[in-house]
Motif scaffolding. Structure first.
Motif, mmCIF file in Angstrom:
data_model
loop_
_atom_site.group_PDB
_atom_site.id
_atom_site.type_symbol
_atom_site.label_atom_id
_atom_site.label_comp_id
_atom_site.label_asym_id
_atom_site.label_seq_id
_atom_site.Cartn_x
_atom_site.Cartn_y
_atom_site.Cartn_z
ATOM 1 N N GLY A 193 17.479 53.838 35.520
ATOM 2 C CA GLY A 193 16.915 53.387 36.783
ATOM 3 C C GLY A 193 15.928 52.246 36.645
ATOM 4 O O GLY A 193 15.654 51.544 37.626
ATOM 5 N N PHE A 194 15.392 52.049 35.438
ATOM 6 C CA PHE A 194 14.454 50.939 35.250
ATOM 7 C C PHE A 194 15.112 49.611 35.590
ATOM 8 O O PHE A 194 14.458 48.684 36.097
ATOM 9 C CB PHE A 194 13.913 50.930 33.812
ATOM 10 C CG PHE A 194 14.883 50.440 32.770
ATOM 11 C CD1 PHE A 194 14.831 49.124 32.321
ATOM 12 C CD2 PHE A 194 15.848 51.282 32.239
ATOM 13 C CE1 PHE A 194 15.721 48.666 31.356
ATOM 14 C CE2 PHE A 194 16.740 50.833 31.286
ATOM 15 C CZ PHE A 194 16.682 49.517 30.844
ATOM 16 N N LYS A 195 16.426 49.502 35.352
ATOM 17 C CA LYS A 195 17.126 48.262 35.684
ATOM 18 C C LYS A 195 17.261 48.067 37.193
ATOM 19 O O LYS A 195 17.304 46.933 37.672
ATOM 20 C CB LYS A 195 18.506 48.239 35.020
ATOM 21 C CG LYS A 195 18.465 47.954 33.521
ATOM 22 C CD LYS A 195 19.850 47.653 32.992
ATOM 23 C CE LYS A 195 19.802 47.221 31.535
ATOM 24 N NZ LYS A 195 21.145 46.843 31.024
ATOM 25 N N ILE A 196 17.323 49.168 37.918
ATOM 26 C CA ILE A 196 17.392 49.060 39.380
ATOM 27 C C ILE A 196 16.085 48.464 39.904
ATOM 28 O O ILE A 196 16.082 47.613 40.804
ATOM 29 C CB ILE A 196 17.668 50.428 40.021
ATOM 30 C CG1 ILE A 196 18.987 51.023 39.492
ATOM 31 C CG2 ILE A 196 17.697 50.308 41.544
ATOM 32 C CD1 ILE A 196 19.288 52.416 40.008
ATOM 33 N N ASN A 197 14.959 48.905 39.334
ATOM 34 C CA ASN A 197 13.667 48.338 39.733
ATOM 35 C C ASN A 197 13.567 46.872 39.343
ATOM 36 O O ASN A 197 13.025 46.052 40.096
ATOM 37 C CB ASN A 197 12.527 49.143 39.109
ATOM 38 C CG ASN A 197 12.352 50.498 39.773
ATOM 39 O OD1 ASN A 197 12.746 50.690 40.922
ATOM 40 N ND2 ASN A 197 11.775 51.441 39.048
ATOM 41 N N GLN A 198 14.086 46.522 38.183
ATOM 42 C CA GLN A 198 14.074 45.119 37.779
ATOM 43 C C GLN A 198 14.968 44.281 38.688
ATOM 44 O O GLN A 198 14.645 43.146 39.031
ATOM 45 C CB GLN A 198 14.504 44.996 36.320
ATOM 46 C CG GLN A 198 13.486 45.590 35.368
ATOM 47 C CD GLN A 198 13.900 45.582 33.910
ATOM 48 O OE1 GLN A 198 13.093 45.857 33.024
ATOM 49 N NE2 GLN A 198 15.153 45.299 33.619
ATOM 50 N N GLN A 199 16.084 44.867 39.111
ATOM 51 C CA GLN A 199 16.988 44.170 40.016
ATOM 52 C C GLN A 199 16.325 43.931 41.370
ATOM 53 O O GLN A 199 16.635 42.942 42.056
ATOM 54 C CB GLN A 199 18.275 44.981 40.189
ATOM 55 C CG GLN A 199 19.386 44.249 40.945
ATOM 56 C CD GLN A 199 19.904 43.041 40.190
ATOM 57 O OE1 GLN A 199 20.060 43.084 38.979
ATOM 58 N NE2 GLN A 199 20.177 41.959 40.908
ATOM 59 N N ALA A 200 15.399 44.816 41.749
ATOM 60 C CA ALA A 200 14.706 44.646 43.025
ATOM 61 C C ALA A 200 13.923 43.338 43.055
ATOM 62 O O ALA A 200 13.788 42.708 44.113
ATOM 63 C CB ALA A 200 13.776 45.833 43.283
ATOM 64 N N VAL A 201 13.409 42.913 41.894
ATOM 65 C CA VAL A 201 12.706 41.631 41.823
ATOM 66 C C VAL A 201 13.704 40.484 41.956
ATOM 67 O O VAL A 201 13.476 39.513 42.690
ATOM 68 C CB VAL A 201 11.901 41.529 40.513
ATOM 69 C CG1 VAL A 201 11.273 40.145 40.366
ATOM 70 C CG2 VAL A 201 10.819 42.603 40.448
ATOM 71 N N ILE A 202 14.814 40.596 41.263
ATOM 72 C CA ILE A 202 15.853 39.560 41.341
ATOM 73 C C ILE A 202 16.364 39.424 42.778
ATOM 74 O O ILE A 202 16.566 38.313 43.286
ATOM 75 C CB ILE A 202 17.009 39.891 40.385
ATOM 76 C CG1 ILE A 202 16.521 39.867 38.929
ATOM 77 C CG2 ILE A 202 18.175 38.922 40.569
ATOM 78 C CD1 ILE A 202 17.532 40.392 37.926
ATOM 79 N N ASP A 203 16.547 40.550 43.464
ATOM 80 C CA ASP A 203 17.092 40.545 44.826
ATOM 81 C C ASP A 203 16.065 40.159 45.885
ATOM 82 O O ASP A 203 16.422 39.975 47.053
ATOM 83 C CB ASP A 203 17.667 41.921 45.160
ATOM 84 C CG ASP A 203 18.880 42.276 44.314
ATOM 85 O OD1 ASP A 203 19.478 41.358 43.723
ATOM 86 O OD2 ASP A 203 19.210 43.479 44.229
#
Length: 462
Positions: A274-284
């Motif tokens: 899930g850490f990647k989902i949080n990182q993706q939130a910044v990208i998105d």
């Protein structure tokens, strides 16, 4: 010299792990500080070096290249063991009497493997590796922190072989000069930006996992009280968290995660991957900032749009005239105290700072296991001038920002103590941030918990 044909031992599968404590108990009878040339236990040859390396984000190929270059230079044989679960592999191997000569495995891993080896004094003193010539080549201060001198006794046990500046990584497509949001400098400006982002349906902040606050808290402590206060905090000064400086750090983090956090942060942070989902939130663009290092660029390359821009800034300051502190994360290599070939292991560590290795690391590439796509993944060795060779872009900019004239680069980790039953430092220090953000814990309760942990650790300092 003619290169010898060498057997590369690659760890493909693992047996069930024994406890780390069991490993440490088998680690060393002689204690740390051993500088002997090694013994012939297990029939080891002086011309064979056993290297055990963690296979992580840097990939496997770089270690094959480094060990091949070492073989060529020193006319020796290297047995390379790579594993993404190296702590489990070494637990089994050392229990069976198979001790490596040199280990690449960092402090701060979930297993606490390196910390346990240090607590059991099963790591060799390598101070003599860093003679005046090598010290003069390395970045100023890189050997002075507790991540190189874990006992605070002036002796080096861990070699910082790679380094990465850390800070708040952000969506530079949205934040920066001429963009939708101005880049903040102070905490007041940061929180004001948070209110602006809220009005636009965005969150100011997320974090991959609470453990990513380690670099943030280190930098904040240094900014709040200066280096003397920071160094005292690393060695468990009783007033660390009840002082004005420590209280300010805790209250600021509490305000950040209580009022400006991306809604799904905690649930994602506690889900596998899930850490990647949080990182993706910044990208998105759902969140604007997060604590991280430049490894996030490669880690998220497959889901990053081609027109996306990364940016990195230091942790905000409380006042504009305050000195900016940037925490520098290091990766460590060390020698077990019972290593059979300590002399050659020390030569290998010296080799890690050579021009050969510097250039190999800067040219490093990794291959995505799912797509097979190869991408640049430069690694920077902490010698002067290495970061200057990076290609233009945000990675080079992040290194330049950490060495600017108005910036103080800080290193180190919480000092090593004797074993304390049931204490996990990551859980004790950073995990409460999840509960602060959800309202299940108050900042006063977090502060009280930290005071208790510091009292325990101070009593167990060696």
């Amino acid at each position: 010299m003619k290169r010898k044909v060498v057997k590369k031992v690659l760890a493909v599968s693992l047996v069930s792990a024994m406890t780390v404590g069991l490993l440490a108990a088998c680690g060393s009878d002689s204690g740390s500080g051993s500088s002997d040339g090694g013994s012939s236990d297990g029939g080891s040859s002086d011309n064979v070096l056993k290297v055990a390396a963690f296979e992580g984000g840097n990939g496997a190929e770089i270690w094959k290249q480094i060990t091949a270059a070492f073989e060529e230079e020193y006319d020796c044989e290297v047995e390379l063991e790579l594993s993404s679960e190296l702590d489990q592999v070494l637990t089994k191997n050392i229990q069976n009497g198979d001790v490596p000569d040199v280990v690449y495995y960092n402090l701060g891993q979930e297993s606490g493997f390196t910390e346990t080896m240090l607590k059991e004094q099963a790591v060799a003193d390598i101070s003599d590796v860093f003679d005046d010539e090598l010290r003069g080549k390395m970045l100023d201060g890189i050997l002075d922190g507790t991540d190189a001198q874990p006992y605070g006794d002036g002796k080096i046990y861990l070699a910082p072989i790679f380094y990465t500046p850390t800070g708040f990584w952000y969506n530079a497509t949205l934040v920066g000069e001429g963009k939708q949001y101005a880049l903040p400098t102070t905490w007041d400006e940061f929180f004001a930006l948070g209110e602006q982002a809220k009005a636009d349906g965005r969150s100011l902040f997320t974090y991959p996992q609470p453990g990513y606050f380690d670099a943030t808290i280190y930098a904040m402590l240094a900014q709040a009280g200066g280096l003397d206060y920071y160094n005292s905090a690393l060695e468990y000064d009783a007033d660390t968290w009840t002082s004005e400086e420590g209280t300010k750090v805790l209250e600021t983090i509490s305000e950040l995660v209580s009022n400006y956090l991306f809604a799904d942060t905690v649930s994602n942070a506690n889900t596998d991957g899930g850490f990647k989902i949080n990182q993706q939130a910044v990208i998105d663009g759902d969140a604007l900032f997060m604590p991280n290092g430049n490894w996030v660029i490669g880690e998220m390359a497959n889901s990053t749009p081609s027109d996306y821009e990364w940016g990195m800034m230091g942790v905000p300051k409380w006042s504009a005239d305050e000195t900016q502190a940037v925490y520098t994360f290091t990766e460590q290599m060390w020698i077990p105290a019972d290593a059979p070939n300590i002399d050659l292991a020390k030569e290998f560590i010296k080799f890690m700072y050579s021009d050969t290795v510097v250039d190999l690391c800067l040219a490093n590439k990794t291959t995505n296991a799912e797509t097979g796509e190869e991408s640049d993944a430069p690694i920077v060795v902490p010698v002067k001038g290495a970061a200057d060779k990076l290609p233009e872009g945000v990675t080079k900019d992040s290194y330049a920002a950490s060495t600017a004239d108005d910036v103080v680069a800080v290193t180190g980790t919480w000092a090593t103590t004797a074993p304390i039953e049931g204490l996990n430092m990551k859980d004790a220090v950073y995990k409460p941030i999840d509960s602060i953000s959800t309202g299940d814990m108050s900042v006063e309760e977090w502060q009280e918990q930290l005071v208790g942990v510091w009292e325990q650790c101070a009593g167990a300092l060696e």
